[in-house]
Design a protein around this motif. Sequence first.
Motif, PDB file in Angstrom:
ATOM      1  N   VAL A 135      12.908  -6.998  27.370  1.00 26.91           N
ATOM      2  CA  VAL A 135      13.854  -6.000  27.287  1.00 26.91           C
ATOM      3  C   VAL A 135      15.305  -6.824  27.724  1.00 26.91           C
ATOM      4  CG1 VAL A 135      14.667  -3.873  28.301  1.00 26.91           C
ATOM      5  CG2 VAL A 135      12.332  -4.400  28.133  1.00 26.91           C
ATOM      6  N   GLY A 136      15.303  -7.660  28.674  1.00 24.74           N
ATOM      7  CA  GLY A 136      16.601  -8.425  29.128  1.00 24.74           C
ATOM      8  C   GLY A 136      17.391  -8.777  27.923  1.00 24.74           C
ATOM      9  N   PRO A 137      16.898  -9.668  26.868  1.00 26.71           N
ATOM     10  CA  PRO A 137      17.629 -10.089  25.990  1.00 26.71           C
ATOM     11  C   PRO A 137      18.253  -8.936  25.059  1.00 26.71           C
ATOM     12  CG  PRO A 137      15.651 -11.342  26.079  1.00 26.71           C
ATOM     13  CD  PRO A 137      15.455 -10.230  26.995  1.00 26.71           C
ATOM     14  N   LYS A 138      17.616  -7.827  25.035  1.00 28.82           N
ATOM     15  CA  LYS A 138      18.111  -6.576  24.189  1.00 28.82           C
ATOM     16  C   LYS A 138      19.399  -6.111  24.949  1.00 28.82           C
ATOM     17  CE  LYS A 138      13.890  -5.257  21.971  1.00 28.82           C
ATOM     18  NZ  LYS A 138      13.079  -6.510  22.077  1.00 28.82           N
ATOM     19  N   ILE A 139      19.155  -5.873  26.271  1.00 26.11           N
ATOM     20  CA  ILE A 139      20.275  -5.230  26.987  1.00 26.11           C
ATOM     21  C   ILE A 139      21.359  -6.312  26.765  1.00 26.11           C
ATOM     22  CG2 ILE A 139      21.089  -4.712  29.127  1.00 26.11           C
ATOM     23  CD1 ILE A 139      18.214  -3.677  30.009  1.00 26.11           C
TER      24      ILE A 139
END
Length: 245
Positions: free
Chosen positions: A132-136
Amino acid sequence: MKVLDKIGAYILFMGRIFTKPEKKKVYLKELTNELEKLGLNSVMLVMIISFFIGAVLTLQTAYNMSSPLLPRYLIGYLTRETLLLEFSSTIVSLILAGKIGSNIASEIGSMKITEQIEALEVMGVNSVSYLVGPKIAAALVVNPVLYIFSVFIGIIGGILSGLASGVVNYDDYIHGLHFAFNPYYVTYSIVKTLFFAVIFTSIPAFYGYNVQGGALEVGKASTKAVVDSSIAILLVNLILTKILL
């Protein structure tokens, strides 16, 4: 899941996202992939919608200014203000919540039911931060850029529709675009796009990560993610408008 329980679980979920990644190279590689998926793949959609909305805004504004006492440059002015303040930040984010949000929920939900997430956890990887981190992070970069791009394309659509229909001439429209311009409106809208970016990536990821069942449940989670993301965007838009304006 009750509302308060869901909010509590979401807060804990967000806490796991913002942790230091185990392998920065892998994280950066995922970030690059997400920039392409979230950014480049959304440019055409944003361009088409912004162009026609700008064109429609110009025509509707012109047809509602039937009084000869109103100067024609107000057409360009009102079109600019609508694009700057609301459409290109809020409406585009709502559209992206439907497009990107459903994809994120489906992607992570599919990984959940096929036990790929459990495999990451077994290997000692913080699956939430990794997935999720890279998406945000990508959305925080992409959404403000898409906002500026949307404003630019919307203005072009407005100019072309105004000239083609004869409701306003070029000089009046350009004068309206420059008339009483407040740079703070751009700052205000960019701040909103940052909040919206977190919303339309994290909420779908949360629903996808907590899917239980099979493919049917993944589809339901995608639908709930889009609905809740849209409601959250509208609520945050109201709060930020009250605070910042």
